[in-house]
Structures are given as C-alpha cells and as structure tokens.
Write an enzyme that holds these catalytic residues in place. Structure first.
Site, PDB file in Angstrom:
ATOM      1  N   HIS A   1      13.644  88.699  37.623  1.00 23.57           N
ATOM      2  CA  HIS A   1      14.375  87.586  37.003  1.00 23.57           C
ATOM      3  C   HIS A   1      13.955  87.371  35.534  1.00 23.57           C
ATOM      4  O   HIS A   1      14.795  87.209  34.657  1.00 23.57           O
ATOM      5  CB  HIS A   1      14.135  86.312  37.830  1.00 23.57           C
ATOM      6  CG  HIS A   1      15.201  85.276  37.684  1.00 23.57           C
ATOM      7  ND1 HIS A   1      15.566  84.437  38.706  1.00 23.57           N
ATOM      8  CD2 HIS A   1      15.987  84.941  36.636  1.00 23.57           C
ATOM      9  CE1 HIS A   1      16.538  83.624  38.289  1.00 23.57           C
ATOM     10  NE2 HIS A   1      16.800  83.913  37.034  1.00 23.57           N
TER      11      HIS A   1
ATOM     12  N   TYR B   1      17.237  79.960  42.916  1.00 22.79           N
ATOM     13  CA  TYR B   1      18.367  79.031  42.878  1.00 22.79           C
ATOM     14  C   TYR B   1      18.350  78.079  44.074  1.00 22.79           C
ATOM     15  O   TYR B   1      18.330  78.493  45.235  1.00 22.79           O
ATOM     16  CB  TYR B   1      19.709  79.786  42.841  1.00 22.79           C
ATOM     17  CG  TYR B   1      19.921  80.628  41.598  1.00 22.79           C
ATOM     18  CD1 TYR B   1      18.987  80.651  40.558  1.00 22.79           C
ATOM     19  CD2 TYR B   1      21.055  81.413  41.445  1.00 22.79           C
ATOM     20  CE1 TYR B   1      19.175  81.423  39.417  1.00 22.79           C
ATOM     21  CE2 TYR B   1      21.258  82.193  40.306  1.00 22.79           C
ATOM     22  CZ  TYR B   1      20.305  82.192  39.298  1.00 22.79           C
ATOM     23  OH  TYR B   1      20.503  82.960  38.182  1.00 22.79           O
TER      24      TYR B   1
ATOM     25  N   ASP C   1      26.231  86.897  42.311  1.00 25.67           N
ATOM     26  CA  ASP C   1      24.913  86.880  41.670  1.00 25.67           C
ATOM     27  C   ASP C   1      24.117  85.666  42.139  1.00 25.67           C
ATOM     28  O   ASP C   1      24.561  84.531  42.008  1.00 25.67           O
ATOM     29  CB  ASP C   1      25.075  86.797  40.145  1.00 25.67           C
ATOM     30  CG  ASP C   1      23.724  86.768  39.452  1.00 25.67           C
ATOM     31  OD1 ASP C   1      23.121  87.845  39.296  1.00 25.67           O
ATOM     32  OD2 ASP C   1      23.241  85.665  39.110  1.00 25.67           O
TER      33      ASP C   1
ATOM     34  N   LYS D   1      17.379  88.069  42.728  1.00 35.18           N
ATOM     35  CA  LYS D   1      16.323  88.276  41.725  1.00 35.18           C
ATOM     36  C   LYS D   1      15.004  87.704  42.223  1.00 35.18           C
ATOM     37  O   LYS D   1      14.985  86.679  42.901  1.00 35.18           O
ATOM     38  CB  LYS D   1      16.678  87.570  40.409  1.00 35.18           C
ATOM     39  CG  LYS D   1      18.120  87.708  39.992  1.00 35.18           C
ATOM     40  CD  LYS D   1      18.376  87.044  38.648  1.00 35.18           C
ATOM     41  CE  LYS D   1      19.867  86.907  38.392  1.00 35.18           C
ATOM     42  NZ  LYS D   1      20.500  85.759  39.064  1.00 35.18           N
TER      43      LYS D   1
HETATM   44  N1  LIG Z   1      19.173  85.783  34.821  1.00 33.21           N
HETATM   45  C1  LIG Z   1      19.026  84.552  34.387  1.00 33.21           C
HETATM   46  O1  LIG Z   1      17.961  84.144  33.888  1.00 33.21           O
HETATM   47  C2  LIG Z   1      20.182  83.626  34.468  1.00 33.21           C
HETATM   48  C3  LIG Z   1      20.177  82.428  33.727  1.00 33.21           C
HETATM   49  C4  LIG Z   1      21.286  81.595  33.805  1.00 33.21           C
HETATM   50  C5  LIG Z   1      22.371  81.957  34.619  1.00 33.21           C
HETATM   51  N2  LIG Z   1      22.326  83.111  35.343  1.00 33.21           N
HETATM   52  C6  LIG Z   1      23.463  83.506  36.241  1.00 33.21           C
HETATM   53  O2  LIG Z   1      24.662  83.490  35.473  1.00 33.21           O
HETATM   54  C7  LIG Z   1      25.595  82.599  36.070  1.00 33.21           C
HETATM   55  C8  LIG Z   1      26.503  81.991  35.017  1.00 33.21           C
HETATM   56  O3  LIG Z   1      25.774  81.309  34.031  1.00 33.21           O
HETATM   57  P1  LIG Z   1      25.728  79.708  33.964  1.00 33.21           P
HETATM   58  O4  LIG Z   1      25.911  79.176  35.318  1.00 33.21           O
HETATM   59  O5  LIG Z   1      24.492  79.362  33.220  1.00 33.21           O
HETATM   60  O6  LIG Z   1      26.907  79.311  32.978  1.00 33.21           O
HETATM   61  P2  LIG Z   1      28.448  79.680  32.802  1.00 33.21           P
HETATM   62  O7  LIG Z   1      28.938  80.494  33.915  1.00 33.21           O
HETATM   63  O8  LIG Z   1      28.596  80.186  31.439  1.00 33.21           O
HETATM   64  O9  LIG Z   1      29.099  78.230  32.857  1.00 33.21           O
HETATM   65  C9  LIG Z   1      29.222  77.517  34.056  1.00 33.21           C
HETATM   66  C10 LIG Z   1      29.914  76.208  33.740  1.00 33.21           C
HETATM   67  O10 LIG Z   1      31.237  76.482  33.265  1.00 33.21           O
HETATM   68  C11 LIG Z   1      32.162  75.726  34.038  1.00 33.21           C
HETATM   69  N3  LIG Z   1      33.378  76.524  34.173  1.00 33.21           N
HETATM   70  C12 LIG Z   1      33.559  77.661  34.893  1.00 33.21           C
HETATM   71  N4  LIG Z   1      34.804  78.129  34.733  1.00 33.21           N
HETATM   72  C13 LIG Z   1      35.431  77.264  33.918  1.00 33.21           C
HETATM   73  C14 LIG Z   1      36.737  77.190  33.395  1.00 33.21           C
HETATM   74  N5  LIG Z   1      37.644  78.135  33.669  1.00 33.21           N
HETATM   75  N6  LIG Z   1      37.056  76.154  32.577  1.00 33.21           N
HETATM   76  C15 LIG Z   1      36.149  75.208  32.283  1.00 33.21           C
HETATM   77  N7  LIG Z   1      34.878  75.218  32.729  1.00 33.21           N
HETATM   78  C16 LIG Z   1      34.525  76.242  33.556  1.00 33.21           C
HETATM   79  C17 LIG Z   1      31.495  75.463  35.357  1.00 33.21           C
HETATM   80  O11 LIG Z   1      32.028  74.281  35.890  1.00 33.21           O
HETATM   81  P3  LIG Z   1      32.341  74.104  37.462  1.00 33.21           P
HETATM   82  O12 LIG Z   1      31.066  74.413  38.172  1.00 33.21           O
HETATM   83  O13 LIG Z   1      32.799  72.701  37.578  1.00 33.21           O
HETATM   84  O14 LIG Z   1      33.430  75.089  37.812  1.00 33.21           O
HETATM   85  C18 LIG Z   1      30.034  75.313  34.946  1.00 33.21           C
HETATM   86  O15 LIG Z   1      29.778  73.991  34.522  1.00 33.21           O
HETATM   87  C19 LIG Z   1      24.699  81.602  36.817  1.00 33.21           C
HETATM   88  O16 LIG Z   1      25.416  80.821  37.736  1.00 33.21           O
HETATM   89  C20 LIG Z   1      23.683  82.530  37.408  1.00 33.21           C
HETATM   90  O17 LIG Z   1      24.203  83.193  38.544  1.00 33.21           O
HETATM   91  C21 LIG Z   1      21.272  83.965  35.265  1.00 33.21           C
END
Ligand SMILES: NC(=O)c1ccc[n+]([C@@H]2O[C@H](COP(=O)([O-])OP(=O)(O)OC[C@H]3O[C@@H](n4cnc5c(N)ncnc54)[C@H](OP(=O)(O)O)[C@@H]3O)[C@@H](O)[C@H]2O)c1
Length: 297
Positions: A140, A81, A76, A107
């Site tokens: 997005h 980004y 994704d 997106k």
């Molecule tokens: N459509 C939208 O508007 C939108 C908005 C936000 C996000 N997104 C998408 O969704 C994805 C995921 O959401 P997000 O990045 O906001 O948050 P998330 O995936 O919920 O959390 C990411 C965080 O969790 C940590 N993490 C991952 N696996 C872990 C584990 N097993 N144990 C402990 N910590 C862990 C990562 O650390 P490390 O990096 O150190 O591994 C990072 O700091 C984004 O990357 C993006 O692609 C879309």
C-alpha cells in the site's frame, strides 16, 4: 484452498451479457497478456474509512453488486479500508458472481511488511473477502524500516502458494519502483499512485513515462480528486465537457483513459455516479483537447 495458475484467464462473457449498452473498456495489465477493466471500482469509504461503519451494510452490498453487473469487475480495496470491513462487504457482494469473472485487488498496510506479518495480512484479507485468492496484491505504501527484499519475497511466496496471481506496488516513486523491479522474483505489474488532472506528480518525476516504456500499468487513484479544482482547470474542463455533452468528471476520466498504460479506479457511492463514470469510456477526446488538458499542469 484451490490453487490457481498464472495462465488462468478471465472470461468476461457472462458479465458482458448483462452490461447492455454501457461498455467497459479493457487494457492489458503490465505485460501479463491479461486484460482488465480500465475503470476499476474504488472502495475507500465503502463500509468506513479508517474504522468500520456498519450503518449502511445492506445498501453498500447492493451497490457493489450493481456495480459488478454494470461491468465494474475490477475492484480495488485494501486491508486498511474500513478497518477490514470494506473487504467483508466485497466478500458478501461477490458471492453470486463467478470468481474468475472478477479481478480483485487488495493491499497490505505498511506496518505489515515483514514476512510473517504480510502472510498473516494476506490470510485475513482472503478470509474477509471469502475467496481463495486475490488477483493482485499491492504494497500500500513503502516502509523504509522493512527491507523491500523481505516484503517482495513474502509476496512471491503468496504467489507460489496460489494465494496471489500478480503483485504490484502503490505510492512508489520512480526510483523506488525501479528498486522494487530489480529486487522482485515476480514481475511488478503496476504502480498505483495519485494521478488526476491537477495532481501531476507521476508526470513530473518521470514515473508515467517509465511505466509506459517498461510495461507497468499505472493505476490512477483519486482520479476525480475529491477536493476542489482550481478555477483554471475547472473552466478548461467545462469547455471540453460542452463539446461532448459530458460532465467535468467524465472528462477527467476520459483524459486519464486516453493515456496508454493508465487505468483509473474512481470510487462511486451512488448508482448515478457509477453510470456516469462508465459512460466516460465512450468519450473520444480529440488530439487538441488532450493537448489542452495536458498543458494545464
Ligand atoms: N493506494 C492508495 O494509497 C490510495 C489512496 C486513495 C485512494 N485509493 C483508491 O482509489 C479510489 C479512488 O480514489 P478516491 O476515493 O480517493 O477519490 P475519487 O475516486 O477521485 O473521488 C471519489 C469521490 O468522487 C465522487 N464521485 C464519483 N463519481 C462522481 C461523479 N460522476 N460525479 C460527481 N462526483 C463523483 C464520489 O462521491 P460518491 O461516493 O457520492 O459517489 C466520491 O466523493 C479509492 O476509493 C481507493 O480504492 C488508493
């Protein structure tokens, strides 16, 4: 550019061979008949957040390649980004893989939803990803200043040109999703929204139920929440985690994956996290555990 057809199916055979004991699980995307990895790889922060970060390029490309080899073939990303740099890094990482083994989502940013802007954004995304097409292209965020019909019709144009396989939306509430479905020439296959053990808006506004009834995949972003959990939720997760010899993060993912029609896209910047998250696909929560976790809302 090579054109692609909707009937094109991904063969994950090669990828499966290198996955070893860690098994990805697959769910149908919308009502397309095509299965995609239920754990996608989030990339927000890889190569920068709002602006490009070139400081860890080699490390990030290696991480992305490792992730793909482990089974994270659903990736994704977004033009937003890293100011486009995230897509460039993905473009470098995917070169050694068969394109049809990958499912790449990008997106279009809300300021680019006019027809010509969208088609330009799409072209730039494809250039940065160094690919002929994206598997899924999402709006997005909604932009009330641009008629939804215009954006959806531009996306349909992208599909007709073979540049996009499927279209979807992100951050659309239930009402807006219904509007998009009614106005779109192409099926809307997913809505990507914030959904995790603490953030339950998709349950509250009926979006989850609507998606499940209508064959729209709900893609849960921020599934690990990034910010601190409340004491109540943390304690409950820890108790369930003990039953499975798992971590709290794995239970957060297992809870989402147990829901029909829901896939999740955790971002992981380290191999240990990639592995830990993938292992969550092996956890089978009991009915009681799911009920308990559901009730934490
Ligand atoms: N459509 C939208 O508007 C939108 C908005 C936000 C996000 N997104 C998408 O969704 C994805 C995921 O959401 P997000 O990045 O906001 O948050 P998330 O995936 O919920 O959390 C990411 C965080 O969790 C940590 N993490 C991952 N696996 C872990 C584990 N097993 N144990 C402990 N910590 C862990 C990562 O650390 P490390 O990096 O150190 O591994 C990072 O700091 C984004 O990357 C993006 O692609 C879309």
């Amino acid at each position: 550019m090579n054109s692609i057809t909707v009937s094109q199916k991904m063969s994950y055979n090669n990828i499966r061979l290198i996955q070893g004991v860690l098994r990805m699980i697959y769910k149908e995307l919308g009502r397309t008949g095509e299965k995609i990895p239920a754990l996608g790889l989030g990339t927000w922060g890889i190569g920068g957040f709002e602006t490009p970060d070139y400081s860890k390029d080699e490390e990030m490309v290696e991480l992305l390649k490792t992730a793909i080899k482990m089974g994270y073939t659903h990736i994704d990303t977004a033009e937003y980004y890293g100011g486009g740099h995230t897509e460039e890094l993905i473009g470098r990482a995917i070169k050694e893989f068969k394109r049809e083994d990958l499912f790449i989502v990008s997106k279009v940013w809300p300021t680019h939803l006019r027809r010509d802007d969208l088609l330009r954004s799409l072209e730039n995304t494809l250039k940065r990803l160094d690919t002929d097409y994206v598997d899924l292209y999402l709006i997005h965020w909604p932009n009330p200043e641009v008629p939804l019909e215009e954006t959806l019709s531009a996306m349909a144009e992208g599909v007709r040109q073979g540049l996009i396989r499927y279209i979807g939306v992100s951050n659309f509430d239930r009402r807006l999703l219904e509007e998009a479905i009614n106005k779109s020439e192409e099926p809307i296959v997913c809505d990507q929204v914030k959904y995790n053990i603490e953030d339950r808006e998709p349950e509250k506004d009926g979006l989850l139920e609507f998606c499940q009834k209508n064959g729209i995949t709900l893609v849960a972003y921020s599934p690990l929440r990034r910010t601190l959990l409340s004491e109540k939720v943390k304690t409950a997760l820890e108790n369930v985690a003990k039953n499975h010899n798992a971590t709290v993060f794995q239970i957060m993912l297992a809870w989402l994956l147990a829901k029909p029609g829901v896939v999740a896209i955790p971002k992981a910047g380290r191999v240990e996290h990639l592995r830990e998250n993938l292992e969550a696909t092996k956890i089978n929560l009991t009915e009681e555990e799911v009920k308990l976790l559901d009730s934490l809302a």
